[in-house]
Design a protein around this motif. Structure first.
Motif, PDB file in Angstrom:
ATOM      1  N   GLY A   2     116.440  80.143 -53.470  1.00  0.00           N
ATOM      2  CA  GLY A   2     115.234  79.379 -53.743  1.00  0.00           C
ATOM      3  C   GLY A   2     114.375  79.195 -52.528  1.00  0.00           C
ATOM      4  N   GLU A   3     113.108  78.903 -52.741  1.00  0.00           N
ATOM      5  CA  GLU A   3     112.179  78.659 -51.651  1.00  0.00           C
ATOM      6  C   GLU A   3     112.405  77.279 -51.078  1.00  0.00           C
ATOM      7  OE1 GLU A   3     108.540  79.034 -53.718  1.00  0.00           O
ATOM      8  OE2 GLU A   3     108.508  81.227 -53.682  1.00  0.00           O
ATOM      9  N   LEU A   4     111.819  77.036 -49.874  1.00  0.00           N
ATOM     10  CA  LEU A   4     111.954  75.720 -49.267  1.00  0.00           C
ATOM     11  C   LEU A   4     111.284  74.663 -50.131  1.00  0.00           C
ATOM     12  CD1 LEU A   4     112.976  74.146 -46.871  1.00  0.00           C
ATOM     13  CD2 LEU A   4     110.795  74.539 -45.724  1.00  0.00           C
ATOM     14  N   LYS A   5     110.074  75.010 -50.674  1.00  0.00           N
ATOM     15  CA  LYS A   5     109.399  74.094 -51.580  1.00  0.00           C
ATOM     16  C   LYS A   5     108.967  74.880 -52.814  1.00  0.00           C
ATOM     17  CE  LYS A   5     105.836  70.551 -51.959  1.00  0.00           C
ATOM     18  NZ  LYS A   5     104.768  69.803 -51.291  1.00  0.00           N
ATOM     19  N   PRO A   6     109.730  74.820 -53.883  1.00  0.00           N
ATOM     20  CA  PRO A   6     109.432  75.604 -55.072  1.00  0.00           C
ATOM     21  C   PRO A   6     108.111  75.178 -55.708  1.00  0.00           C
ATOM     22  CG  PRO A   6     111.659  74.708 -55.129  1.00  0.00           C
ATOM     23  CD  PRO A   6     110.937  74.020 -54.026  1.00  0.00           C
ATOM     24  N   LYS A  15     117.637  75.003 -52.545  1.00  0.00           N
ATOM     25  CA  LYS A  15     118.904  75.120 -53.268  1.00  0.00           C
ATOM     26  C   LYS A  15     120.058  75.375 -52.300  1.00  0.00           C
ATOM     27  CE  LYS A  15     116.888  76.851 -57.582  1.00  0.00           C
ATOM     28  NZ  LYS A  15     116.793  78.008 -58.505  1.00  0.00           N
ATOM     29  N   TRP A  16     119.751  76.006 -51.176  1.00  0.00           N
ATOM     30  CA  TRP A  16     120.784  76.228 -50.172  1.00  0.00           C
ATOM     31  C   TRP A  16     121.310  74.906 -49.615  1.00  0.00           C
ATOM     32  CZ3 TRP A  16     123.233  80.493 -50.150  1.00  0.00           C
ATOM     33  CH2 TRP A  16     122.601  81.707 -50.420  1.00  0.00           C
ATOM     34  N   GLU A  17     120.441  73.914 -49.497  1.00  0.00           N
ATOM     35  CA  GLU A  17     120.876  72.596 -49.010  1.00  0.00           C
ATOM     36  C   GLU A  17     121.867  71.958 -49.980  1.00  0.00           C
ATOM     37  OE1 GLU A  17     117.717  70.138 -46.764  1.00  0.00           O
ATOM     38  OE2 GLU A  17     116.569  71.309 -48.207  1.00  0.00           O
ATOM     39  N   VAL A  18     121.590  72.108 -51.268  1.00  0.00           N
ATOM     40  CA  VAL A  18     122.484  71.557 -52.280  1.00  0.00           C
ATOM     41  C   VAL A  18     123.817  72.298 -52.264  1.00  0.00           C
ATOM     42  CG1 VAL A  18     122.773  71.063 -54.739  1.00  0.00           C
ATOM     43  CG2 VAL A  18     120.517  70.860 -53.689  1.00  0.00           C
ATOM     44  N   GLN A  19     123.768  73.623 -52.122  1.00  0.00           N
ATOM     45  CA  GLN A  19     124.997  74.415 -52.052  1.00  0.00           C
ATOM     46  C   GLN A  19     125.835  74.024 -50.834  1.00  0.00           C
ATOM     47  OE1 GLN A  19     126.252  76.794 -54.164  1.00  0.00           O
ATOM     48  NE2 GLN A  19     128.042  77.007 -52.821  1.00  0.00           N
ATOM     49  N   ASP A  20     125.162  73.872 -49.693  1.00  0.00           N
ATOM     50  CA  ASP A  20     125.863  73.488 -48.467  1.00  0.00           C
ATOM     51  C   ASP A  20     126.476  72.090 -48.601  1.00  0.00           C
ATOM     52  OD1 ASP A  20     126.518  74.015 -45.614  1.00  0.00           O
ATOM     53  OD2 ASP A  20     125.219  72.290 -45.278  1.00  0.00           O
ATOM     54  N   LEU A  50     125.049  72.085 -59.963  1.00  0.00           N
ATOM     55  CA  LEU A  50     124.241  72.081 -58.739  1.00  0.00           C
ATOM     56  C   LEU A  50     122.765  72.239 -59.054  1.00  0.00           C
ATOM     57  CD1 LEU A  50     126.383  74.191 -56.221  1.00  0.00           C
ATOM     58  CD2 LEU A  50     126.286  71.712 -56.527  1.00  0.00           C
ATOM     59  N   TYR A  51     122.443  73.021 -60.076  1.00  0.00           N
ATOM     60  CA  TYR A  51     121.036  73.179 -60.456  1.00  0.00           C
ATOM     61  C   TYR A  51     120.446  71.851 -60.938  1.00  0.00           C
ATOM     62  CZ  TYR A  51     116.795  74.618 -62.814  1.00  0.00           C
ATOM     63  OH  TYR A  51     115.480  74.725 -63.207  1.00  0.00           O
ATOM     64  N   LYS A  52     121.234  71.090 -61.710  1.00  0.00           N
ATOM     65  CA  LYS A  52     120.748  69.791 -62.192  1.00  0.00           C
ATOM     66  C   LYS A  52     120.413  68.868 -61.017  1.00  0.00           C
ATOM     67  CE  LYS A  52     123.391  69.813 -66.533  1.00  0.00           C
ATOM     68  NZ  LYS A  52     124.536  69.171 -67.259  1.00  0.00           N
ATOM     69  N   ILE A  53     121.312  68.840 -60.027  1.00  0.00           N
ATOM     70  CA  ILE A  53     121.077  67.984 -58.862  1.00  0.00           C
ATOM     71  C   ILE A  53     119.814  68.418 -58.137  1.00  0.00           C
ATOM     72  CG2 ILE A  53     122.002  67.254 -56.628  1.00  0.00           C
ATOM     73  CD1 ILE A  53     124.823  67.675 -57.837  1.00  0.00           C
ATOM     74  N   TRP A  54     119.708  69.735 -57.866  1.00  0.00           N
ATOM     75  CA  TRP A  54     118.533  70.244 -57.149  1.00  0.00           C
ATOM     76  C   TRP A  54     117.248  69.972 -57.923  1.00  0.00           C
ATOM     77  CZ3 TRP A  54     115.238  74.035 -59.078  1.00  0.00           C
ATOM     78  CH2 TRP A  54     114.201  74.408 -58.213  1.00  0.00           C
ATOM     79  N   ASN A  55     117.273  70.238 -59.222  1.00  0.00           N
ATOM     80  CA  ASN A  55     116.064  70.085 -60.051  1.00  0.00           C
ATOM     81  C   ASN A  55     115.597  68.635 -60.069  1.00  0.00           C
ATOM     82  OD1 ASN A  55     114.074  71.095 -61.946  1.00  0.00           O
ATOM     83  ND2 ASN A  55     115.243  70.054 -63.549  1.00  0.00           N
ATOM     84  N   ARG A  56     116.532  67.719 -60.238  1.00  0.00           N
ATOM     85  CA  ARG A  56     116.162  66.299 -60.302  1.00  0.00           C
ATOM     86  C   ARG A  56     115.720  65.775 -58.937  1.00  0.00           C
ATOM     87  NH1 ARG A  56     121.224  64.385 -64.202  1.00  0.00           N
ATOM     88  NH2 ARG A  56     120.443  65.417 -66.096  1.00  0.00           N
ATOM     89  N   ILE A  92     127.089  64.705 -53.519  1.00  0.00           N
ATOM     90  CA  ILE A  92     126.367  65.907 -53.123  1.00  0.00           C
ATOM     91  C   ILE A  92     124.919  65.564 -52.803  1.00  0.00           C
ATOM     92  CG2 ILE A  92     125.545  68.163 -53.909  1.00  0.00           C
ATOM     93  CD1 ILE A  92     128.100  68.284 -55.664  1.00  0.00           C
ATOM     94  N   ALA A  93     124.285  64.784 -53.667  1.00  0.00           N
ATOM     95  CA  ALA A  93     122.889  64.387 -53.431  1.00  0.00           C
ATOM     96  C   ALA A  93     122.765  63.579 -52.135  1.00  0.00           C
ATOM     97  CB  ALA A  93     122.382  63.574 -54.621  1.00  0.00           C
ATOM     98  N   GLN A  94     123.703  62.666 -51.912  1.00  0.00           N
ATOM     99  CA  GLN A  94     123.680  61.869 -50.684  1.00  0.00           C
ATOM    100  C   GLN A  94     123.866  62.747 -49.451  1.00  0.00           C
ATOM    101  OE1 GLN A  94     126.058  58.327 -50.520  1.00  0.00           O
ATOM    102  NE2 GLN A  94     125.741  57.833 -52.672  1.00  0.00           N
ATOM    103  N   THR A  95     124.717  63.750 -49.566  1.00  0.00           N
ATOM    104  CA  THR A  95     124.981  64.631 -48.436  1.00  0.00           C
ATOM    105  C   THR A  95     123.735  65.441 -48.073  1.00  0.00           C
ATOM    106  OG1 THR A  95     127.313  64.777 -49.056  1.00  0.00           O
ATOM    107  CG2 THR A  95     126.493  66.467 -47.566  1.00  0.00           C
ATOM    108  N   VAL A  96     122.945  65.818 -49.066  1.00  0.00           N
ATOM    109  CA  VAL A  96     121.678  66.515 -48.803  1.00  0.00           C
ATOM    110  C   VAL A  96     120.763  65.638 -47.947  1.00  0.00           C
ATOM    111  CG1 VAL A  96     119.567  67.419 -49.853  1.00  0.00           C
ATOM    112  CG2 VAL A  96     121.787  67.938 -50.880  1.00  0.00           C
ATOM    113  N   VAL A  97     120.612  64.386 -48.341  1.00  0.00           N
ATOM    114  CA  VAL A  97     119.748  63.464 -47.607  1.00  0.00           C
ATOM    115  C   VAL A  97     120.332  63.140 -46.240  1.00  0.00           C
ATOM    116  CG1 VAL A  97     118.804  61.119 -47.603  1.00  0.00           C
ATOM    117  CG2 VAL A  97     118.751  62.480 -49.692  1.00  0.00           C
ATOM    118  N   ALA A  98     121.639  62.901 -46.185  1.00  0.00           N
ATOM    119  CA  ALA A  98     122.278  62.562 -44.913  1.00  0.00           C
ATOM    120  C   ALA A  98     122.105  63.689 -43.896  1.00  0.00           C
ATOM    121  CB  ALA A  98     123.761  62.276 -45.137  1.00  0.00           C
ATOM    122  N   ALA A  99     122.212  64.948 -44.344  1.00  0.00           N
ATOM    123  CA  ALA A  99     122.067  66.086 -43.433  1.00  0.00           C
ATOM    124  C   ALA A  99     120.665  66.146 -42.843  1.00  0.00           C
ATOM    125  CB  ALA A  99     122.395  67.382 -44.167  1.00  0.00           C
TER     126      ALA A  99
END
Length: 420
Positions: A2-6, A15-20, A50-56, A92-99
């Motif tokens: 996915g792009e940085l800003k879809p 999406k890479w951030e969510v995967q990581d 993971l798609y649901k988390i990223w999409n929301r 997972i969502a918290q880890t995206v923000v924390a990173a």
């Protein structure tokens, strides 16, 4: 991925951030939250979840569920604490923000802040504290009362806004702070302050809060005073008793300014008494991160004995480890082979050795000898021909000679009480 800003999404979350983030959450393991979904169950439809988390998250429509309250023992003994366990998806969502937030704030954190930071550990904090106790005669053993339950949301948000221009980071931090706590009886506890201890984003938020509430304030107002802080536990080193009293009074006022309170029973002034400092004072020892600092026998490089102010495993930590060893009931597990017993307990014992054995190793040896005593009892129960002490001792000496690393603690204590 996915792009940085879809296109069509207000927030630029890859999406890479969510995967990581998923990889980090999976590596950390952990229990399920209020939805009772385990890591294994979440992974069955990993791509879809993971798609649901990223999409929301990228749409701004992610709302965290309640956090599950779980009471657990404190890591170094001395009671229990309430841990907030988020759902797997929420972690997972918290880890995206924390990173994202850590990248912004990590470079500005004080070097003597050790809690939950990359390339810093509890042992680093204990080592720094030990050196400074040798140089300064006085210290303040400081503990913030109910820190994770008491931090003010407005000050956390203000600190976050000062270090990021990403509106989605601020948005989700606000939502996580306001997420209710689900108690064991199923009821929801609404909160107006605090950040649940145990969530993925809480460590960086706690460090950011204390960076302004404590670290930078102390460095600005008392530049000659050194400290070590791990989350809400801190040790502040002073040259004189007068200075210690002055700094403690100022810190009490500072904590009240930011909505916190120093624990009246756990915060105290301590005199670092040893062979070269022979004055008297009410408190001449303290415990920090599972180690009790006090006067102890030591040996210099020239071989001469002297008394130094040193850390060693605390009584609370010893009691907790002893209770764990008793709970294993090794002497009754005669259906096990000696190899399976070693595989089961070695990871735990090795962890104890690596942490509590890092300073004043001899204080840990009685516990390790006790494990050997249980193993000797297991040996005599499992093999009836070894019932006599003489035969059991001969067998023990043969096994420890042939397999000296079978049990992790045999590297330090290869003998049982019965083998000398």
């Amino acid at each position: 991925m996915g792009e940085l800003k879809p296109p069509g999404k207000p927030f630029g979350i890859s999406k890479w951030e969510v995967q990581d983030a998923w990889e980090k959450v999976k590596a950390n393991k952990g229990a399920p939250g209020v939805d009772e979904v385990t890591l294994a169950e979440f992974e069955k439809d990993l791509r879809g979840n993971l798609y649901k988390i990223w999409n929301r998250m990228s749409s701004g429509s992610y709302f965290p569920p309640p956090v599950k309250a779980v009471e657990i023992p404190k890591p170094h003994g001395g009671g229990t604490r309430v841990l907030g366990v988020p759902c797997v998806a929420d972690r997972i969502a918290q880890t995206v923000v924390a990173a994202r937030l850590e990248k912004a704030v990590e470079p500005v954190f004080h070097p003597d802040s050790y809690g939950y930071r990359p390339r810093k550990s509890q042992l680093d904090a204990v080592a720094a504290c030990r050196k400074r106790c040798w140089r300064k005669d006085w210290l303040i053993d400081l503990d913030v009362e109910k820190f994770f339950d008491s931090v003010r949301w407005d000050l956390i948000i203000k600190a976050v806004e000062a270090h990021t221009d990403l509106p989605w980071v601020v948005l989700y931090v606000k939502r996580w702070l306001a997420a209710p706590l689900q108690l064991p009886d199923g009821s929801l506890l609404e909160r107006d302050r605090g950040t649940p201890q145990g969530s993925s984003v809480s460590p960086v938020l706690a460090n950011l809060f204390m960076h302004y509430a404590f670290d930078t304030w102390l460095a600005r107002n008392y530049p000659g005073v050194q400290f070590e802080r791990y989350a809400d536990d801190a040790v502040v080193h002073c040259a004189t008793e007068r200075q210690a009293r002055e700094v403690l009074a100022a810190l009490q006022n500072r904590m009240e300014e930011v909505g916190l309170r120093l624990h009246p029973a756990k915060t105290r002034i301590v005199y670092c008494k040893d062979g070269g400092r022979r004055g008297s004072y009410e408190h001449v020892s303290f415990t920090f991160l599972g180690f009790t600092f006090r006067a102890r026998a030591a040996r210099g490089k020239n071989g001469k004995k002297f008394t130094s102010f040193l850390p060693a495993v605390s009584k609370d930590a010893q009691a907790k480890m002893s209770a764990e060893v008793r709970r294993w009931r090794l002497h009754r597990r005669t259906w096990h082979t000696i190899g399976s017993l070693a595989r089961e307990i070695n990871p735990v014992v090795r962890g104890w050795m690596q942490y509590y054995g890092a300073f004043y190793r001899s204080a840990l040896l009685p516990l390790l000898r006790r494990i050997n005593a249980y193993l000797m009892r297991w040996l005599r129960k499992k093999y009836k021909r070894l019932a006599s002490k003489k035969k059991a001792r001969a067998c023990w000496e043969r096994v420890t000679a042939q397999y000296p690393r079978l049990f992790a603690h045999w590297a330090w204590v290869p003998y049982s009480w019965w083998t000398g």
